[in-house]
Design an enzyme around this catalytic site. Structure first.
Site, PDB file in Angstrom:
ATOM      1  N   ASP A  48     -44.481  -8.492 -13.926  1.00 35.62           N
ATOM      2  CA  ASP A  48     -43.064  -8.480 -13.545  1.00 35.62           C
ATOM      3  C   ASP A  48     -42.731  -9.788 -12.823  1.00 35.62           C
ATOM      4  O   ASP A  48     -43.495 -10.266 -11.984  1.00 35.62           O
ATOM      5  CB  ASP A  48     -42.774  -7.272 -12.638  1.00 35.62           C
ATOM      6  CG  ASP A  48     -41.293  -6.960 -12.559  1.00 35.62           C
ATOM      7  OD1 ASP A  48     -40.885  -5.901 -13.076  1.00 35.62           O
ATOM      8  OD2 ASP A  48     -40.544  -7.782 -11.988  1.00 35.62           O
ATOM      9  N   ILE A  49     -41.576 -10.350 -13.129  1.00 34.39           N
ATOM     10  CA  ILE A  49     -41.157 -11.630 -12.547  1.00 34.39           C
ATOM     11  C   ILE A  49     -40.808 -11.477 -11.069  1.00 34.39           C
ATOM     12  O   ILE A  49     -40.823 -12.451 -10.320  1.00 34.39           O
ATOM     13  CB  ILE A  49     -39.963 -12.197 -13.364  1.00 34.39           C
ATOM     14  CG1 ILE A  49     -39.865 -13.707 -13.232  1.00 34.39           C
ATOM     15  CG2 ILE A  49     -38.661 -11.526 -12.980  1.00 34.39           C
ATOM     16  CD1 ILE A  49     -38.936 -14.339 -14.257  1.00 34.39           C
TER      17      ILE A  49
ATOM     18  N   ASN B 229     -37.921   3.855 -15.608  1.00 36.02           N
ATOM     19  CA  ASN B 229     -36.508   4.063 -15.296  1.00 36.02           C
ATOM     20  C   ASN B 229     -35.760   4.268 -16.605  1.00 36.02           C
ATOM     21  O   ASN B 229     -35.939   3.494 -17.557  1.00 36.02           O
ATOM     22  CB  ASN B 229     -35.949   2.847 -14.548  1.00 36.02           C
ATOM     23  CG  ASN B 229     -36.618   2.649 -13.198  1.00 36.02           C
ATOM     24  OD1 ASN B 229     -36.904   3.616 -12.511  1.00 36.02           O
ATOM     25  ND2 ASN B 229     -36.876   1.404 -12.826  1.00 36.02           N
TER      26      ASN B 229
ATOM     27  N   GLY C 292     -31.639   3.957 -12.862  1.00 36.52           N
ATOM     28  CA  GLY C 292     -31.851   2.636 -12.283  1.00 36.52           C
ATOM     29  C   GLY C 292     -32.394   1.612 -13.258  1.00 36.52           C
ATOM     30  O   GLY C 292     -32.888   0.565 -12.848  1.00 36.52           O
ATOM     31  N   GLN C 293     -32.299   1.896 -14.553  1.00 37.19           N
ATOM     32  CA  GLN C 293     -32.816   0.948 -15.547  1.00 37.19           C
ATOM     33  C   GLN C 293     -31.926  -0.290 -15.620  1.00 37.19           C
ATOM     34  O   GLN C 293     -30.692  -0.171 -15.648  1.00 37.19           O
ATOM     35  CB  GLN C 293     -32.892   1.622 -16.920  1.00 37.19           C
ATOM     36  CG  GLN C 293     -33.564   0.761 -17.980  1.00 37.19           C
ATOM     37  CD  GLN C 293     -33.709   1.491 -19.320  1.00 37.19           C
ATOM     38  OE1 GLN C 293     -33.247   2.626 -19.481  1.00 37.19           O
ATOM     39  NE2 GLN C 293     -34.331   0.831 -20.273  1.00 37.19           N
TER      40      GLN C 293
ATOM     41  N   HIS D 231     -39.862   0.464 -21.002  1.00 38.54           N
ATOM     42  CA  HIS D 231     -41.031  -0.144 -20.361  1.00 38.54           C
ATOM     43  C   HIS D 231     -41.600   0.782 -19.313  1.00 38.54           C
ATOM     44  O   HIS D 231     -40.870   1.516 -18.652  1.00 38.54           O
ATOM     45  CB  HIS D 231     -40.691  -1.509 -19.760  1.00 38.54           C
ATOM     46  CG  HIS D 231     -39.492  -1.514 -18.853  1.00 38.54           C
ATOM     47  ND1 HIS D 231     -38.196  -1.536 -19.334  1.00 38.54           N
ATOM     48  CD2 HIS D 231     -39.386  -1.507 -17.506  1.00 38.54           C
ATOM     49  CE1 HIS D 231     -37.361  -1.542 -18.319  1.00 38.54           C
ATOM     50  NE2 HIS D 231     -38.047  -1.510 -17.189  1.00 38.54           N
TER      51      HIS D 231
ATOM     52  N   HIS E 272     -43.502   0.591 -15.831  1.00 39.51           N
ATOM     53  CA  HIS E 272     -43.971  -0.237 -14.720  1.00 39.51           C
ATOM     54  C   HIS E 272     -45.328   0.299 -14.277  1.00 39.51           C
ATOM     55  O   HIS E 272     -45.508   1.515 -14.129  1.00 39.51           O
ATOM     56  CB  HIS E 272     -43.027  -0.130 -13.516  1.00 39.51           C
ATOM     57  CG  HIS E 272     -41.661  -0.672 -13.721  1.00 39.51           C
ATOM     58  ND1 HIS E 272     -41.285  -1.933 -13.312  1.00 39.51           N
ATOM     59  CD2 HIS E 272     -40.551  -0.118 -14.275  1.00 39.51           C
ATOM     60  CE1 HIS E 272     -40.005  -2.125 -13.599  1.00 39.51           C
ATOM     61  NE2 HIS E 272     -39.533  -1.041 -14.182  1.00 39.51           N
TER      62      HIS E 272
HETATM   63  P1  AMP Z   1     -35.981  -1.750 -14.824  1.00 37.02           P
HETATM   64  O1  AMP Z   1     -35.115  -1.737 -13.590  1.00 37.02           O
HETATM   65  O2  AMP Z   1     -36.888  -0.559 -14.906  1.00 37.02           O
HETATM   66  O3  AMP Z   1     -35.176  -1.953 -16.065  1.00 37.02           O
HETATM   67  O4  AMP Z   1     -36.969  -2.966 -14.632  1.00 37.02           O
HETATM   68  C1  AMP Z   1     -36.745  -4.219 -15.162  1.00 37.02           C
HETATM   69  C2  AMP Z   1     -37.799  -5.117 -14.582  1.00 37.02           C
HETATM   70  O5  AMP Z   1     -37.872  -6.289 -15.376  1.00 37.02           O
HETATM   71  C3  AMP Z   1     -37.529  -5.578 -13.143  1.00 37.02           C
HETATM   72  O6  AMP Z   1     -38.601  -5.154 -12.310  1.00 37.02           O
HETATM   73  C4  AMP Z   1     -37.449  -7.098 -13.263  1.00 37.02           C
HETATM   74  O7  AMP Z   1     -38.034  -7.750 -12.161  1.00 37.02           O
HETATM   75  C5  AMP Z   1     -38.211  -7.354 -14.543  1.00 37.02           C
HETATM   76  N1  AMP Z   1     -37.854  -8.581 -15.259  1.00 37.02           N
HETATM   77  C6  AMP Z   1     -36.623  -9.009 -15.563  1.00 37.02           C
HETATM   78  N2  AMP Z   1     -36.679 -10.160 -16.259  1.00 37.02           N
HETATM   79  C7  AMP Z   1     -37.998 -10.448 -16.409  1.00 37.02           C
HETATM   80  C8  AMP Z   1     -38.716 -11.506 -17.037  1.00 37.02           C
HETATM   81  N3  AMP Z   1     -38.092 -12.516 -17.666  1.00 37.02           N
HETATM   82  N4  AMP Z   1     -40.067 -11.482 -16.977  1.00 37.02           N
HETATM   83  C9  AMP Z   1     -40.710 -10.487 -16.336  1.00 37.02           C
HETATM   84  N5  AMP Z   1     -40.085  -9.459 -15.751  1.00 37.02           N
HETATM   85  C10 AMP Z   1     -38.752  -9.431 -15.766  1.00 37.02           C
END
Ligand code: AMP
Ligand code: ZN
Length: 115
Positions: free
Chosen positions: A30-31, A86, A92-93, A99, A101
């Protein structure tokens, strides 16, 4: 869904820190991690969220659930980890490509804050 962020990441069109890849799934850090280890496991097949999962996806999702602990262990999470999916705005998605986590290390707070 070629303009989907996670589709692009799984195709290598947007850089990511890869954890694992095979022909069906991709995992990457995760970024914006919420814990020392925080990565995501995604199917290469685009599904907006778990709400779009159907019987035909059962094998793929089952594979992801059994792969998650293996990858967690490989990332050093021998003491356990949290998995979060999520689903939808109400869940909260933020990125609408299904995906999982996988989060661990350090102090993991209670999943839901109770008042
Ligand atoms: P969600 O809220 O479950 O949709 O989680 C989306 C996740 O994607 C968040 O934890 C972000 O930090 C992560 N995210 C968004 N853009 C990127 C990216 N380019 N590379 C890696 N993770 C990302
Ligand atoms: Zn996608």
């Amino acid at each position: 869904m070629s303009d989907c962020l996670f589709c692009k990441i799984s195709r290598g069109e947007i850089p990511s820190r890869k954890v694992y890849e095979d022909d069906e799934v991709y995992a990457f850090h995760d970024i914006n991690p919420v814990a020392p280890v925080h990565f995501m496991l995604i199917p290469k097949l685009h599904l907006d969220s778990l709400a779009q999962a159907e019987q035909q996806h059962a094998a793929l999702l089952g594979k992801m659930m059994t792969l998650a602990p293996r990858l967690a262990l490989e990332q050093g999470l021998s003491n356990g980890f949290r998995t979060v999916i999520n689903t939808g705005k109400g869940g909260g998605q933020e990125v609408f490509h299904l995906h999982i986590h996988i989060i661990g290390g350090g102090n993991i707070p209670p999943m839901v804050k109770r008042d």
